[in-house]
Design an enzyme around this catalytic site. Structure first.
Site, PDB file in Angstrom:
ATOM      1  N   THR A 151       3.439  -0.718  -6.299  1.00  0.00           N
ATOM      2  CA  THR A 151       2.553  -1.240  -4.819  1.00  0.00           C
ATOM      3  C   THR A 151       2.790   0.246  -4.452  1.00  0.00           C
ATOM      4  O   THR A 151       4.248   0.176  -3.828  1.00  0.00           O
ATOM      5  CB  THR A 151       3.278  -1.734  -4.223  1.00  0.00           C
ATOM      6  OG1 THR A 151       2.693  -2.654  -3.089  1.00  0.00           O
ATOM      7  CG2 THR A 151       4.647  -3.009  -4.113  1.00  0.00           C
TER       8      THR A 151
ATOM      9  N   TYR B 289       9.235  -7.184   0.876  1.00  0.00           N
ATOM     10  CA  TYR B 289       8.574  -7.270  -0.193  1.00  0.00           C
ATOM     11  C   TYR B 289       7.973  -5.734  -1.229  1.00  0.00           C
ATOM     12  O   TYR B 289       9.105  -5.599  -2.018  1.00  0.00           O
ATOM     13  CB  TYR B 289       7.001  -7.456   0.449  1.00  0.00           C
ATOM     14  CG  TYR B 289       5.373  -6.833  -0.793  1.00  0.00           C
ATOM     15  CD1 TYR B 289       6.059  -8.105  -2.071  1.00  0.00           C
ATOM     16  CD2 TYR B 289       5.818  -5.908  -0.807  1.00  0.00           C
ATOM     17  CE1 TYR B 289       4.676  -7.575  -3.489  1.00  0.00           C
ATOM     18  CE2 TYR B 289       4.106  -5.478  -1.376  1.00  0.00           C
ATOM     19  CZ  TYR B 289       4.672  -6.529  -3.114  1.00  0.00           C
ATOM     20  OH  TYR B 289       3.086  -6.313  -4.238  1.00  0.00           O
TER      21      TYR B 289
ATOM     22  N   LEU C  53       3.596  -8.451 -14.293  1.00  0.00           N
ATOM     23  CA  LEU C  53       2.636  -8.811 -12.949  1.00  0.00           C
ATOM     24  C   LEU C  53       3.375 -10.166 -11.951  1.00  0.00           C
ATOM     25  O   LEU C  53       2.480 -10.432 -10.314  1.00  0.00           O
ATOM     26  CB  LEU C  53       1.503  -9.612 -13.253  1.00  0.00           C
ATOM     27  CG  LEU C  53       0.386  -8.309 -13.903  1.00  0.00           C
ATOM     28  CD1 LEU C  53      -1.038  -9.154 -14.099  1.00  0.00           C
ATOM     29  CD2 LEU C  53       1.016  -6.579 -13.809  1.00  0.00           C
TER      30      LEU C  53
ATOM     31  N   GLU D 141       2.967   0.346  -1.479  1.00  0.00           N
ATOM     32  CA  GLU D 141       3.637  -0.212  -0.340  1.00  0.00           C
ATOM     33  C   GLU D 141       5.472   0.035  -0.050  1.00  0.00           C
ATOM     34  O   GLU D 141       5.808   0.205   1.079  1.00  0.00           O
ATOM     35  CB  GLU D 141       4.284  -2.166   0.061  1.00  0.00           C
ATOM     36  CG  GLU D 141       3.278  -2.624   0.111  1.00  0.00           C
ATOM     37  CD  GLU D 141       2.900  -2.613   1.552  1.00  0.00           C
ATOM     38  OE1 GLU D 141       3.632  -3.342   2.531  1.00  0.00           O
ATOM     39  OE2 GLU D 141       1.450  -1.957   2.140  1.00  0.00           O
TER      40      GLU D 141
HETATM   41  P1  NAP Z   1      -1.019 -12.681  -7.175  1.00  0.00           P
HETATM   42  O1  NAP Z   1      -2.009 -12.987  -6.663  1.00  0.00           O
HETATM   43  O2  NAP Z   1      -0.114 -12.968  -5.887  1.00  0.00           O
HETATM   44  O3  NAP Z   1      -0.746 -13.159  -8.080  1.00  0.00           O
HETATM   45  C1  NAP Z   1       1.291 -12.869  -8.491  1.00  0.00           C
HETATM   46  C2  NAP Z   1       1.283 -14.470  -9.391  1.00  0.00           C
HETATM   47  O4  NAP Z   1       2.772 -14.216  -9.670  1.00  0.00           O
HETATM   48  C3  NAP Z   1       0.493 -15.671  -8.987  1.00  0.00           C
HETATM   49  O5  NAP Z   1      -0.098 -16.016 -10.749  1.00  0.00           O
HETATM   50  C4  NAP Z   1       1.959 -16.568  -8.994  1.00  0.00           C
HETATM   51  O6  NAP Z   1       1.893 -17.924  -9.437  1.00  0.00           O
HETATM   52  C5  NAP Z   1       2.499 -15.720  -9.955  1.00  0.00           C
HETATM   53  N1  NAP Z   1       4.276 -16.307 -10.086  1.00  0.00           N
HETATM   54  C6  NAP Z   1       4.568 -16.476  -8.214  1.00  0.00           C
HETATM   55  N2  NAP Z   1       6.481 -16.230  -8.492  1.00  0.00           N
HETATM   56  C7  NAP Z   1       6.505 -16.313  -9.863  1.00  0.00           C
HETATM   57  C8  NAP Z   1       7.353 -16.972 -10.378  1.00  0.00           C
HETATM   58  N3  NAP Z   1       9.045 -17.579 -10.623  1.00  0.00           N
HETATM   59  N4  NAP Z   1       8.055 -16.700 -12.342  1.00  0.00           N
HETATM   60  C9  NAP Z   1       6.366 -16.653 -12.331  1.00  0.00           C
HETATM   61  N5  NAP Z   1       5.453 -16.444 -12.337  1.00  0.00           N
HETATM   62  C10 NAP Z   1       5.115 -16.169 -10.747  1.00  0.00           C
HETATM   63  O7  NAP Z   1      -1.116 -11.210  -6.596  1.00  0.00           O
HETATM   64  P2  NAP Z   1      -2.046 -10.008  -7.212  1.00  0.00           P
HETATM   65  O8  NAP Z   1      -2.569  -9.455  -6.717  1.00  0.00           O
HETATM   66  O9  NAP Z   1      -2.333 -10.308  -9.103  1.00  0.00           O
HETATM   67  O10 NAP Z   1      -0.787  -8.555  -7.650  1.00  0.00           O
HETATM   68  C11 NAP Z   1      -0.415  -9.349  -8.867  1.00  0.00           C
HETATM   69  C12 NAP Z   1       0.728  -8.069  -9.399  1.00  0.00           C
HETATM   70  O11 NAP Z   1       0.585  -6.940  -8.885  1.00  0.00           O
HETATM   71  C13 NAP Z   1       2.352  -8.612  -8.595  1.00  0.00           C
HETATM   72  O12 NAP Z   1       3.324  -7.796  -8.717  1.00  0.00           O
HETATM   73  C14 NAP Z   1       1.846  -7.821  -6.784  1.00  0.00           C
HETATM   74  O13 NAP Z   1       3.068  -7.743  -5.704  1.00  0.00           O
HETATM   75  C15 NAP Z   1       1.366  -6.148  -7.491  1.00  0.00           C
HETATM   76  N6  NAP Z   1       0.433  -5.834  -6.534  1.00  0.00           N
HETATM   77  C16 NAP Z   1      -0.737  -6.551  -6.085  1.00  0.00           C
HETATM   78  C17 NAP Z   1      -1.836  -5.271  -5.138  1.00  0.00           C
HETATM   79  C18 NAP Z   1      -2.935  -5.923  -4.653  1.00  0.00           C
HETATM   80  O14 NAP Z   1      -3.459  -5.247  -4.048  1.00  0.00           O
HETATM   81  N7  NAP Z   1      -3.503  -7.189  -5.426  1.00  0.00           N
HETATM   82  C19 NAP Z   1      -0.912  -3.844  -5.163  1.00  0.00           C
HETATM   83  C20 NAP Z   1      -0.398  -3.013  -5.972  1.00  0.00           C
HETATM   84  C21 NAP Z   1       0.737  -4.394  -6.418  1.00  0.00           C
HETATM   85  P3  NAP Z   1       2.117 -18.823  -8.897  1.00  0.00           P
HETATM   86  O15 NAP Z   1       0.435 -18.259  -8.180  1.00  0.00           O
HETATM   87  O16 NAP Z   1       1.819 -19.743  -9.240  1.00  0.00           O
HETATM   88  O17 NAP Z   1       3.407 -18.593  -7.575  1.00  0.00           O
HETATM   89  O1  F7E Z   2      -2.543  -7.017   4.862  1.00  0.00           O
HETATM   90  C1  F7E Z   2      -3.924  -6.278   8.491  1.00  0.00           C
HETATM   91  C2  F7E Z   2      -1.761  -6.510   7.667  1.00  0.00           C
HETATM   92  O2  F7E Z   2      -2.761  -8.575   3.927  1.00  0.00           O
HETATM   93  C3  F7E Z   2      -3.650  -5.704   5.020  1.00  0.00           C
HETATM   94  C4  F7E Z   2      -0.391  -7.103  -1.317  1.00  0.00           C
HETATM   95  O3  F7E Z   2      -1.438  -7.263  -2.628  1.00  0.00           O
HETATM   96  O4  F7E Z   2      -1.518  -5.111  -1.183  1.00  0.00           O
HETATM   97  C5  F7E Z   2      -1.094  -5.943  -0.327  1.00  0.00           C
HETATM   98  O5  F7E Z   2      -0.086  -5.679   0.662  1.00  0.00           O
HETATM   99  C6  F7E Z   2      -3.148  -4.792   6.857  1.00  0.00           C
HETATM  100  C7  F7E Z   2      -2.227  -5.011   6.449  1.00  0.00           C
HETATM  101  O6  F7E Z   2      -1.826  -6.332   2.281  1.00  0.00           O
HETATM  102  C8  F7E Z   2      -4.272  -9.659   9.905  1.00  0.00           C
HETATM  103  O7  F7E Z   2      -1.371  -6.200   8.745  1.00  0.00           O
HETATM  104  C9  F7E Z   2      -5.126  -7.293   9.949  1.00  0.00           C
HETATM  105  O8  F7E Z   2      -1.848  -3.990   7.559  1.00  0.00           O
HETATM  106  O9  F7E Z   2      -4.008  -7.945   3.178  1.00  0.00           O
HETATM  107  P1  F7E Z   2      -3.344  -7.616   3.036  1.00  0.00           P
HETATM  108  P2  F7E Z   2      -1.310  -5.404   1.972  1.00  0.00           P
HETATM  109  O10 F7E Z   2       0.086  -6.376   2.905  1.00  0.00           O
HETATM  110  O11 F7E Z   2      -1.206  -4.164   2.241  1.00  0.00           O
HETATM  111  C10 F7E Z   2      -0.146  -3.817  -1.096  1.00  0.00           C
HETATM  112  C11 F7E Z   2      -0.628  -3.074  -2.213  1.00  0.00           C
HETATM  113  C12 F7E Z   2       0.554  -4.685  -2.143  1.00  0.00           C
HETATM  114  O12 F7E Z   2       1.109  -5.123  -2.937  1.00  0.00           O
HETATM  115  C13 F7E Z   2       0.349  -6.913  -1.486  1.00  0.00           C
HETATM  116  O13 F7E Z   2       1.105  -7.374  -2.651  1.00  0.00           O
HETATM  117  O14 F7E Z   2      -4.091  -5.607   7.164  1.00  0.00           O
HETATM  118  N1  F7E Z   2      -4.170  -7.510   9.171  1.00  0.00           N
HETATM  119  N2  F7E Z   2      -5.194  -8.764  10.235  1.00  0.00           N
HETATM  120  C14 F7E Z   2      -4.077  -9.078   8.275  1.00  0.00           C
HETATM  121  N3  F7E Z   2      -3.602  -9.225   7.390  1.00  0.00           N
HETATM  122  C15 F7E Z   2      -3.715  -9.657   6.764  1.00  0.00           C
HETATM  123  N4  F7E Z   2      -3.233 -10.651   5.806  1.00  0.00           N
HETATM  124  N5  F7E Z   2      -4.511 -11.280   7.754  1.00  0.00           N
HETATM  125  C16 F7E Z   2      -4.683 -10.889   9.606  1.00  0.00           C
HETATM  126  O15 F7E Z   2      -5.174 -12.031   9.745  1.00  0.00           O
END
Ligand code: NAP
Ligand code: F7E
Length: 323
Positions: free
Chosen positions: A126, A150, A81, A128
């Site tokens: 993701t 990303y 993750l 994305e």
């Molecule tokens: P998050 O809250 O940003 O957590 C990311 C984790 O990765 C944190 O614990 C961070 O630790 C750790 N990390 C960063 N750099 C690292 C490194 N070099 N070595 C080891 N650990 C490291 O993300 P999340 O929302 O839980 O998402 C979990 C995973 O799912 C991520 O890979 C994300 O890209 C993916 N994902 C998320 C979403 C979503 O909507 N949440 C959707 C699709 C995929 P620090 O905070 O200490 O840096």
């Molecule tokens: O943006 C718009 C922005 O940063 C959602 C990560 O977990 O989900 C996440 O990525 C939308 C975008 O998430 C602001 O432009 C408007 O269209 O919450 P976000 P994300 O970029 O969709 C995917 C699935 C991942 O994998 C990623 O790790 O909201 N937006 N105004 C804004 N977004 C932010 N952050 N801040 C604003 O002020």
């Protein structure tokens, strides 16, 4: 015999929910923890599991630390993750994002192949990767078109996962998860930025909320539901790829409306559009088709967006009241 699992990114939103889920199932849970100058364990603490996880010093950019972590944990399931997961930052730190979110996954796969090739592997892929979407509803066969460093890094990690499954027979799965949120979401992501601002505005601590593209649409679900899908993937006979989504999409504008109206406010009175917050390239709309996950894993998203956003606003109201 007790099963053990290793989770990279354990201090993140999903890491905390997954640790709690696995502990509840009786696993010994090990977490890879990169060295940081500040305390990063607040999410594990909020879920009451900080003392129950075994933390191993390591970083996904350091192959030797991964080898040591897999040897020490003897994990039968390895969940990768770890990521630089904020899309906005990925334009400002594209090479770091590539190293952590892309090459980091290849390092974990290499460590699994070298040390414990029968362990099961999960990659946090993701939506994305779909970016400039090539189909109205995105599923496992929709072509990818990432729109940020990303998304590009994650696409590399996704294909490495598929390649290691096909080349070396690893039980490796890629979960293509659409946006999922919770009260433990980082403050930089739009849902939490909004719910935190709602709590501050309601209590007189903040006046306005500056946002970028509020016409963007996302398929938002609850992180607590989504970590169950991760676990289910590793319980299948073979590794595979799965889209995990709700199948509904909503604008940032409508999400704001839900959040503000929950405390009796109108978002139009407080949201200010700021061109500085627009991204160099935007993902305008995401809408997932989770049919395969429903049929193969028996998984469905069980939390509606209004339930999720009101849960987040309530948590932020409690936080600002305590501060
Ligand atoms: P998050 O809250 O940003 O957590 C990311 C984790 O990765 C944190 O614990 C961070 O630790 C750790 N990390 C960063 N750099 C690292 C490194 N070099 N070595 C080891 N650990 C490291 O993300 P999340 O929302 O839980 O998402 C979990 C995973 O799912 C991520 O890979 C994300 O890209 C993916 N994902 C998320 C979403 C979503 O909507 N949440 C959707 C699709 C995929 P620090 O905070 O200490 O840096
Ligand atoms: O943006 C718009 C922005 O940063 C959602 C990560 O977990 O989900 C996440 O990525 C939308 C975008 O998430 C602001 O432009 C408007 O269209 O919450 P976000 P994300 O970029 O969709 C995917 C699935 C991942 O994998 C990623 O790790 O909201 N937006 N105004 C804004 N977004 C932010 N952050 N801040 C604003 O002020």
């Amino acid at each position: 015999m007790t099963q053990s699992a290793l989770v990279t990114g354990i201090s993140g939103q999903d890491g905390a929910y997954l640790a709690k889920l696995l502990l509840g199932k009786g696993y010994e849970v090990y977490g890879l923890l990169p060295r940081r100058a500040t305390d990063t364990l607040w999410r594990l603490r909020e879920l009451g599991v900080e003392r129950d996880v075994r933390l191993i010093d390591g970083d996904v950019t350091d192959l030797s630390s991964l080898i040591r972590a897999i040897e020490q944990s003897k994990a039968g399931e390895i969940y990768n993750l770890a990521a630089q997961s904020f899309v906005g930052t990925s334009w400002r730190q594209p090479l770091l994002t590539t190293q952590v979110s892309g090459v980091g996954a290849a390092n974990v796969l290499e460590a699994v192949r070298l040390v414990s090739p029968t362990s099961r592997f999960y990659q946090a892929s993701t939506s994305e990767m779909f970016g400039l979407v090539q189909a109205e509803r995105q599923d496992e066969s929709t072509p990818f078109y990432p729109r940020s460093p990303y998304g590009v890094a994650k696409l590399y990690a996704h294909w490495m996962t598929v390649n290691y499954r096909e080349s070396f027979g690893l039980h490796a799965s890629s979960g293509i998860l659409f946006n999922h949120e919770s009260p433990l979401r980082g403050i930089e992501f739009v849902t939490r930025k909004v719910t935190d601002a709602v709590a501050r505005i309601k209590t007189g601590r903040q006046k306005e909320l500056r946002l970028g593209n509020i016409d963007a649409q996302r398929d938002w679900g609850f992180a607590g539901d989504y970590v169950q899908a991760m676990w289910l993937m590793l319980q299948q006979a073979n590794g595979d790829d799965y889209v995990i989504a709700t199948g509904r999409t909503t604008t940032v504008r409508d999400m704001c409306s839900i959040a503000f109206s929950h405390v009796g406010l109108n978002y139009k009175d407080h949201v200010v559009l700021d061109p500085e917050l627009l991204r160099p390239a935007e993902v305008d709309v995401l809408l997932g088709n989770p049919d395969k996950a429903r049929q193969a894993l028996g998984w469905t998203a069980s939390t509606r967006l209004d339930q999720l956003i009101t849960m987040m606003v309530d948590a932020d109201m409690r936080r600002v009241d305590k501060a």
